[in-house]
Motif scaffolding. Structure first.
Motif, PDB file in Angstrom:
ATOM      1  N   GLY A 200      48.075 -13.021 103.387  1.00 45.11           N
ATOM      2  CA  GLY A 200      48.485 -11.671 102.795  1.00 45.11           C
ATOM      3  C   GLY A 200      47.570 -10.535 103.040  1.00 45.11           C
ATOM      4  N   PHE A 201      46.450 -10.911 102.810  1.00 42.86           N
ATOM      5  CA  PHE A 201      45.304  -9.893 102.541  1.00 42.86           C
ATOM      6  C   PHE A 201      44.879  -9.397 103.920  1.00 42.86           C
ATOM      7  N   LEU A 202      44.882 -10.367 104.595  1.00 41.02           N
ATOM      8  CA  LEU A 202      44.305  -9.842 106.145  1.00 41.02           C
ATOM      9  C   LEU A 202      45.469  -9.117 106.921  1.00 41.02           C
ATOM     10  N   SER A 203      46.834  -9.187 106.244  1.00 40.15           N
ATOM     11  CA  SER A 203      47.837  -8.263 107.024  1.00 40.15           C
ATOM     12  C   SER A 203      48.021  -7.134 106.552  1.00 40.15           C
ATOM     13  N   LEU A 204      47.259  -6.810 105.301  1.00 44.85           N
ATOM     14  CA  LEU A 204      47.280  -5.702 104.627  1.00 44.85           C
ATOM     15  C   LEU A 204      47.486  -4.324 105.383  1.00 44.85           C
ATOM     16  N   PRO A 205      46.259  -4.219 106.268  1.00 43.75           N
ATOM     17  CA  PRO A 205      46.047  -3.046 107.103  1.00 43.75           C
ATOM     18  C   PRO A 205      47.321  -2.881 108.100  1.00 43.75           C
ATOM     19  N   ILE A 206      47.812  -4.062 108.634  1.00 44.25           N
ATOM     20  CA  ILE A 206      48.936  -3.922 109.287  1.00 44.25           C
ATOM     21  C   ILE A 206      50.047  -3.357 108.694  1.00 44.25           C
ATOM     22  N   LEU A 207      50.460  -3.918 107.611  1.00 45.84           N
ATOM     23  CA  LEU A 207      51.626  -3.396 106.762  1.00 45.84           C
ATOM     24  C   LEU A 207      51.534  -2.212 106.283  1.00 45.84           C
ATOM     25  N   TYR A 208      50.190  -1.623 105.984  1.00 47.01           N
ATOM     26  CA  TYR A 208      50.014  -0.529 105.417  1.00 47.01           C
ATOM     27  C   TYR A 208      50.089   0.633 106.399  1.00 47.01           C
ATOM     28  N   GLN A 209      49.404   0.575 107.638  1.00 50.21           N
ATOM     29  CA  GLN A 209      49.741   1.364 108.708  1.00 50.21           C
ATOM     30  C   GLN A 209      51.039   1.445 109.230  1.00 50.21           C
ATOM     31  N   LEU A 210      51.702   0.318 109.216  1.00 51.96           N
ATOM     32  CA  LEU A 210      53.344   0.433 109.707  1.00 51.96           C
ATOM     33  C   LEU A 210      54.118   1.084 108.964  1.00 51.96           C
ATOM     34  N   LYS A 211      53.711   1.238 107.355  1.00 52.25           N
ATOM     35  CA  LYS A 211      54.154   2.059 106.279  1.00 52.25           C
ATOM     36  C   LYS A 211      54.101   3.499 106.954  1.00 52.25           C
ATOM     37  N   LEU A 212      52.716   3.995 106.970  1.00 44.67           N
ATOM     38  CA  LEU A 212      52.391   5.357 107.228  1.00 44.67           C
ATOM     39  C   LEU A 212      53.185   5.649 108.592  1.00 44.67           C
ATOM     40  N   SER A 213      53.122   4.947 109.618  1.00 42.03           N
ATOM     41  CA  SER A 213      53.876   5.350 110.805  1.00 42.03           C
ATOM     42  C   SER A 213      55.271   5.495 110.718  1.00 42.03           C
ATOM     43  N   ILE A 214      55.884   4.527 109.820  1.00 41.34           N
ATOM     44  CA  ILE A 214      57.353   4.980 109.547  1.00 41.34           C
ATOM     45  C   ILE A 214      57.629   6.247 108.668  1.00 41.34           C
ATOM     46  N   ARG A 215      56.755   6.264 107.867  1.00 37.72           N
ATOM     47  CA  ARG A 215      56.735   7.697 106.875  1.00 37.72           C
ATOM     48  C   ARG A 215      56.677   8.884 107.666  1.00 37.72           C
ATOM     49  N   THR A 216      55.803   8.862 108.609  1.00 38.71           N
ATOM     50  CA  THR A 216      55.779   9.946 109.676  1.00 38.71           C
ATOM     51  C   THR A 216      56.467   9.907 110.842  1.00 38.71           C
ATOM     52  N   ALA A 217      57.338   9.050 111.022  1.00 38.57           N
ATOM     53  CA  ALA A 217      58.194   9.236 112.082  1.00 38.57           C
ATOM     54  C   ALA A 217      59.672  10.123 111.608  1.00 38.57           C
TER      55      ALA A 217
END
Length: 257
Positions: A200-217
């Motif tokens: 879970g901790f290792l996947s945090l960067p992917i999930l967080y950047q995915l969230k930011l990408s969705i928010r800016t789309a």
């Protein structure tokens, strides 16, 4: 570990992170989380609100919870495992799945209920979600029908819907409920728990950047390929260490309140 120790461990995490956040606010003189960027009014308000939040955790999850837990209701069956599944599990499972699907499609079409979006829908369908709150309905369903064969597809849809709408807080909810189930059943294994925690901790960067990408789309017309590409590009530009640092801080602040 029994369920009381499990609950107390979560309370301790919330209290420690609230104290940590209070120290950060005191040193930086700025708030964070949903109030990021706002200046800290004064120390008195900081101390008072921190005390109030911690007291509320202890009161509601301690005294009030124990009070309601002491109220006993005679079960219809002494050993539910000896009886068939609830007769309505199929109907309820399909109903929750349909409600979640319609809500997901509505949000994607109208661009509403998406993190970072200020869009407002004029569709009369919006009133339907006042009566049927899909995310909340699923969590009620989660607690009652966890053992149903119709639960896994509903869980997947719940996670996909939230991720696509730019939300990540549901992972904490799922982690808590799944942990509670395993504690009740006496099946919690620390080796698996530690492994899942590390993943879970290792996947945090992917999930967080995915969230930011969705928010800016452009939320009304989400381009999955473009969002994934933007996520991977951001990770490559930042580097894994910086991306992890950017991701872990919002998680800590999310526990803060």
């Amino acid at each position: 570990m029994n369920i009381n120790k499990y609950r107390n461990s979560w309370i301790a995490i919330y209290i420690l992170l609230n104290l940590f956040a209070a120290v950060v606010f005191y040193n930086t003189r700025e708030l964070d989380g949903d109030l990021i960027g706002y200046p800290l009014p004064n120390n008195e308000i900081l101390f008072l609100t921190t005390f109030a939040v911690i007291f509320s955790y202890l009161a509601w999850m301690g005294l009030v919870f124990k009070l309601f837990s002491s109220i006993s209701i005679s079960p219809v069956f002494r050993d539910w495992s000896r009886y068939a599944q609830l007769s309505d599990e199929k109907k309820i499972g399909y109903l929750i799945f349909v409600i979640q699907t319609l809500f997901f499609l509505y949000c994607m079409k109208e661009g509403v209920n998406i993190a970072g979006s200020l869009a407002v829908s004029e569709s009369p369908i919006r009133f339907l979600w006042v009566l049927f709150v899909p995310d909340t309905l699923f969590l009620v369903y989660y607690g009652i029908y966890r053992k149903s064969r119709f639960f896994p597809p509903n869980l997947v849809l719940y996670l996909v819907s939230n991720v696509a709408r730019g939300w990540l807080g549901m992972w904490i909810i799922v982690l808590f409920i799944e942990g509670a189930y395993r504690v009740f059943e006496g099946r919690i294994k620390w080796s698996k728990l530690i492994l899942l925690g590390c993943l879970g901790f290792l996947s945090l960067p992917i999930l967080y950047q995915l969230k930011l990408s969705i928010r800016t789309a452009k939320v009304a017309s989400l381009d999955v390929v473009a969002i994934v590409s933007d996520t991977l590009t951001s990770l490559q530009d930042l580097g894994w260490v910086d991306a992890f640092g950017n991701a872990i801080w919002p998680v800590l602040m999310r526990f803060q309140h």
